[in-house]
Each structure stands twice: as structure tokens, then as C-alpha cells.
Design an enzyme around this catalytic site. Structure first.
Site, short mmCIF file in Angstrom:
data_model
loop_
_atom_site.label_atom_id
_atom_site.label_comp_id
_atom_site.label_asym_id
_atom_site.label_seq_id
_atom_site.Cartn_x
_atom_site.Cartn_y
_atom_site.Cartn_z
N HIS A 296 0.84 -1.22 0.00
CA HIS A 296 0.00 0.00 0.00
C HIS A 296 0.87 1.25 0.00
O HIS A 296 1.84 1.36 0.74
CB HIS A 296 -1.05 0.00 1.12
CG HIS A 296 -0.51 0.08 2.52
ND1 HIS A 296 -0.20 1.27 3.12
CD2 HIS A 296 -0.25 -0.87 3.45
CE1 HIS A 296 0.22 1.05 4.35
NE2 HIS A 296 0.21 -0.24 4.58
N ASP A 308 6.44 0.79 6.57
CA ASP A 308 4.99 0.64 6.40
C ASP A 308 4.45 1.72 5.46
O ASP A 308 4.15 2.81 5.90
CB ASP A 308 4.31 0.73 7.77
CG ASP A 308 2.83 0.45 7.70
OD1 ASP A 308 2.36 -0.07 6.67
OD2 ASP A 308 2.13 0.75 8.69
N GLU A 342 -4.71 2.21 2.75
CA GLU A 342 -4.90 1.05 3.63
C GLU A 342 -5.20 1.55 5.04
O GLU A 342 -6.01 0.99 5.76
CB GLU A 342 -3.62 0.20 3.63
CG GLU A 342 -3.74 -1.10 4.44
CD GLU A 342 -3.36 -0.93 5.90
OE1 GLU A 342 -3.79 -1.76 6.72
OE2 GLU A 342 -2.66 0.03 6.25
N GLU A 343 -4.56 2.67 5.40
CA GLU A 343 -4.55 3.06 6.82
C GLU A 343 -5.91 3.52 7.35
O GLU A 343 -6.17 3.40 8.54
CB GLU A 343 -3.49 4.16 7.05
CG GLU A 343 -2.06 3.72 6.72
CD GLU A 343 -1.50 2.65 7.66
OE1 GLU A 343 -2.21 2.20 8.56
OE2 GLU A 343 -0.33 2.27 7.46
N ASP A 370 3.36 -6.32 3.60
CA ASP A 370 2.96 -5.19 4.45
C ASP A 370 3.29 -5.50 5.92
O ASP A 370 2.47 -5.29 6.80
CB ASP A 370 1.45 -4.91 4.28
CG ASP A 370 1.01 -3.68 5.07
OD1 ASP A 370 1.89 -2.86 5.42
OD2 ASP A 370 -0.20 -3.55 5.35
N HIS A 440 4.16 3.20 12.57
CA HIS A 440 3.34 4.41 12.78
C HIS A 440 4.02 5.46 13.67
O HIS A 440 3.35 6.16 14.41
CB HIS A 440 1.96 4.04 13.37
CG HIS A 440 1.15 3.14 12.48
ND1 HIS A 440 -0.11 2.70 12.83
CD2 HIS A 440 1.40 2.61 11.27
CE1 HIS A 440 -0.58 1.93 11.86
NE2 HIS A 440 0.32 1.85 10.91
ZN LIG Z 1 0.81 -1.17 6.35
#
Ligand SMILES: [Zn+2]
Length: 473
Positions: A296, A308, A342-343, A370, A440
Site C-alpha cells: 500500500h 509501512d 490502507e490506513e 505489508d 506508525h
Molecule cells: Zn501497512
């Protein structure tokens, strides 16, 4: 260890190559037929790995995506730049077809203010290490102010009831279970505090939530991530707190339950934005059924989305490039898709799955990377045991490259949207012990990705695609 194994493999290949020259009749008699495809597969896979490790492009691609574009939340100008960058890369690598698939995506902006200040009679004022959870509503300029009540679970909320929660800020402080060997299991066990915490706390009249960061590490980085709301339940501001400050806050509350917190967020929602999934494909020579490889493209703004999921995106592109430069002509259509969003819940993956259904496309396998650009340990297969066994039958081909875990399990957040269309879903399974240190956070940057680890992942996916295409599933 790995180097020795590669040498052994090379000697074996050289020996058999020399032996086969001018001795075809003897070969046919002496070598069981089953050895021939195994040798060819080994050579092809060795070539793929050599290309990735000697002349790979994944690391350079990730450098650009992370350092020149950076964090790229859906709907942001950086996400639009990432779409155009990915499209150009696919064109540059000579894919047969490159196109954009439109999708309306959420657009949330963090804003410049995200503060949480504690007020206490002993130490006065103190700033905590926090950030807004992705999608949180903002506050007014003065922020919200209230007492704090600590809980570990939704069960605790129920036991405390409205009389103890109303008008307060709920502090979710359930630890990421360090005993879980799979950090993804640990993440899953702690995850509902963040995903549903604001909804559950608001049911009892809470005015805001503080969520302990989802990481087994004790450090000073708050970890963002999506916070869910329910349109029927009052939306309340939601922040993540670093694990170090979560421990501190918990101790402080034990000493003084009257402590107050002031939370100020300038976060804001905007109308949905037109964005795109980026798709490149190479047509098959025999069959237009699809083998999909994906990642993603969107990433949280607190870091630069290197692990990520920049790593997954460049590995997906690179896996097909590696096959191409090794002159592999696939039987099936090989497609790379870089999903947008995606998030915030996967609008890109749903748009992709809808389009596949509408166009009556058939996917025989869908792969996703991912889980970070870390050392690959295996593949996690979301399919029945018969299909898992088919992939496990190739284990001997992957063992020289340190891949020892081919198991049934969860595949990837985006490809699950295709599940009801029947493909075998396969996630790349890297070592997860460090992933949630970066996940994140501002630490999810290019310098935290190791070039070889990234390249080994791209080669693993290319090899798996080669086997699925040539042997079938
Ligand atoms: Zn991800």
C-alpha cells in the site's frame, strides 16, 4: 551460514551443468526425470536472488519514496506525488500496461497542534509525549480539560459505569503482551483500545481518550494509527501516548487520582479526495488469469512510511522487474498493484476488488508485503490446507535463502478484499521482532531499513511468483 549454503548450491549447479553438456543420453538414463525441473527451478531462483542482491532497484526506489516524498496519507499532496512517482517507475521498467484506478479516499489533516498537558499539585504542569490518532476529531483552541480514569479493557469500562467515567478522559493502558512470540499477535491483542476505544468510552460519557502506544518497546515515541468512530455515538478526541509516558501517567494517577489533563488538537477532516491505485502488468503468454503482487502506497505522516509500507511497494514492483530482467516469460498475467488508503480502512483495496469482480477477472494468487522490510522468514498463506501444502512442497527451493516458515495464516490487509473471489492469498512474513518499534512512528524512516533485508524480500516474492506461474496452484 547462508553464504556457505549458497556456495554449496552453486557447486551443485556447476557440477550438473558441466555433467549435462554432451551427455544428454546418459543424463536421461541416470538422472530421474523429477530432478530436471528441480534443477531448473533452483537455477532460476538463484538468478533472481543474484539479480536482487547485485543490481537490485528496491533500495533506490525506497530512498526516493521515503526521503523525497515522505509521509503520504491518503488525500494529501504527498500521496498524489507518490501515485505519479509509482506510475513513472512502472513505465520506466517497461511494463506492458501501466494505469491508474480511481478511488475516492478519506482526507484527514493532523494540523500543527497536538498537545497533552498534565496539571498536578506536586509538580505543576507537564507535557506528555502524544500525537493525535489518525482520524481523531480536533478540539477547540483551549482544548478539553478533565480528570483521567485508567482502564485496561472494555470490561473495566463496564464495571466502572457511567457514574465513574462521565466527563473524564479514559486512559487505555493495556500493555502489548511481550510474551507473544509473534508481535503481530501481540498487536492484535492490544489493538481494540485504539480501533474501538473512543466509541466504547463515549458510550459512558467520556470526553476524550488516551491510548497506550501499540508497541512492546518502552520508549518515548507515540504511535499513531486509525481510530474508529460510530456515526450514532458522540465522537471524542483520541490521542496516543508513548509507552514511557503511559507508565509515568499510570504511576502518577496512583499517587494522585485528582490530576487533570488538557488535550488540544488541531486535527481536521476534509471531504473525500479523488486518488488512485497504481497498477502495472505484464501480459501472460498462455492465460490471462492474474497473479497479483502488492503493497500500500499511503503511509502515516509522523514518519516517512519506509517500512509501512514503502518497503512492500518497492518489493512488489521489484519482484516483477527481477523476473523481467531474467527474461522470464510468464504464462499468466503478472500484475503489481499499489493500493491507496490502507490506513483508514482500505478504500483502495475495495475499489480494486470491485473492479476485478465487475470485469470478471480471475486471480489465481494475490501476494502482499505489508509487515516491514525486515529479514524474510517465510510466507503466511490464507487458503485451505491443500493450497498451503502446494506451496510447502517448494520449501526445499527456499531453504537456501533462509526461508523456513511456510504456514497457514493471515495474508495482508488489502488482499483480503479479494478473498471471496477465491485466489490463494499470501503475505510476505518478515521477522517481526523490531517491526512495532517503527510502526506508525517518526522512526519509520529510510535509514531504519537494511538494504539486503529489503532485497531478499523482493527476491523471495519474485521466486514465489515464478513457481506459482510455472507450476500452478
Ligand atoms: Zn501497512
Amino acid at each position: 551460514m547462508e553464504f556457505k549454503m549458497r556456495i554449496k548450491l552453486s557447486v551443485y549447479i556447476i557440477f550438473l551443468t558441466i555433467f549435462s553438456c554432451g551427455q544428454e543420453k546418459i543424463m536421461t538414463k541416470m538422472v530421474p526425470l523429477i530432478r530436471v525441473p528441480v534443477l531448473n527451478d533452483s537455477m532460476m531462483i538463484a538468478n533472481i536472488y543474484n539479480s536482487s542482491l547485485e543490481n537490485g532497484q528496491s533500495y533506490q526506489m525506497l530512498d526516493y519514496l521515503s526521503n523525497k516524498i515522505g509521509g503520504r496519507q491518503s488525500g494529501s499532496p504527498m500521496a498524489a506525488a507518490a501515485v505519479e512517482w509509482a506510475r513513472q517507475e512502472l513505465i520506466k521498467f517497461g511494463f506492458d500496461s501501466v494505469y491508474l484506478q480511481p478511488v475516492m479516499v478519506p482526507h484527514w489533516v493532523r494540523g500543527s497542534i497536538e498537545k497533552a498537558k498534565l496539571f498536578n499539585t506536586h509538580f505543576g504542569e507537564m507535557d506528555l509525549s502524544v500525537c493525535a490518532l489518525g482520524g481523531s476529531i480536533g478540539t477547540d483552541e483551549l482544548g478539553l480539560m478533565g480528570n483521567i480514569i485508567e482502564v485496561k479493557s472494555f470490561e473495566d469500562l463496564k464495571n466502572l459505569g457511567e457514574k465513574n467515567i462521565k466527563g473524564k478522559v479514559v486512559f487505555y493502558n493495556r500493555r502489548f503482551d511481550p510474551k507473544e512470540i509473534s508481535t503481530f499477535v501481540g498487536y492484535g491483542k492490544a489493538g481494540n483500545q485504539r480501533g474501538q476505544g473512543a466509541i466504547e468510552a463515549a458510550k459512558y460519557g467520556a470526553i476524550g481518550v488516551i491510548v497506550r502506544s501499540l508497541t512492546p518497546e518502552i520508549d518515548d515515541y507515540p504511535h499513531t494509527g486509525y481510530v474508529g468512530y460510530d456515526e450514532k455515538i458522540t465522537k471524542i478526541p483520541a490521542i496516543a501516548i508513548s509507552t514511557l509516558d503511559a507508565e509515568f501517567l499510570s504511576k502518577t494517577l496512583l499517587a494522585d487520582a485528582t490530576i487533570k489533563i488538557n488535550i488540544t488538537l488541531s486535527a481536521k477532516w476534509f471531504p473525500n479526495v479523488l486518488s488512485y491505485n497504481v497498477i502495472g502488468e505484464n501480459f501472460g503468454s498462455e492465460d490471462q488469469k492474474i497473479i497479483l503482487v502488492s503493497g500500500h502506497l499511503d503511509a502515516w505522516d509522523t514518519g516517512s512510511g519506509a517500512h509501512d509500507d514503502g518497503a512492500g511497494c518497492v518489493q512488489a514492483i521489484e519482484s516483477l522487474r527481477l523476473l523481467k530482467i531474467n527474461n522470464y516469460k510468464s504464462k499468466h498475467r503478472l500484475r503489481v498493484t499499489l493500493y491507496m488508503d490502507e490506513e483508514y480502512g482500505g478504500t483502495g483495496s475495495f475499489a480494486y476488488a470491485d473492479s476485478a469482480k465487475k470485469n470478471q477477472e480471475t486471480h489465481i494468487a494475490a501476494l502482499e508485503s505489508d509487515a516491514g522490510g525486515l529479514t524474510v522468514r517465510g510466507f503466511s498463506i490464507e487458503s485451505d490446507l491443500k493450497n498451503v501444502a502446494k506451496v510447502q512442497a517448494w520449501s526445499n527451493l527456499f531453504e537456501p535463502y533462509g526461508i523456513h516458515s511456510i504456514e497457514q495464516g493471515f495474508s495482508g490487509e488489502d488482499i483480503v478484499a479479494l478473498k471471496d473471489q477465491g485466489p490463494v492469498l499470501i503475505g510476505l512474513l518478515p521477522d517481526g521482532q523490531r517491526y512495532f518499534n517503527y510502526h506508525h512512528t517518526p522512526k519509520d524512516i529510510f535509514s531504519e531499513v537494511n538494504q539486503r533485508e529489503l532485497e531478499l524480500g523482493a527476491a523471495a516474492f519474485a521466486s514465489l511468483i515464478y513457481l506459482i506461474d510455472s507450476k500452478g496452484l
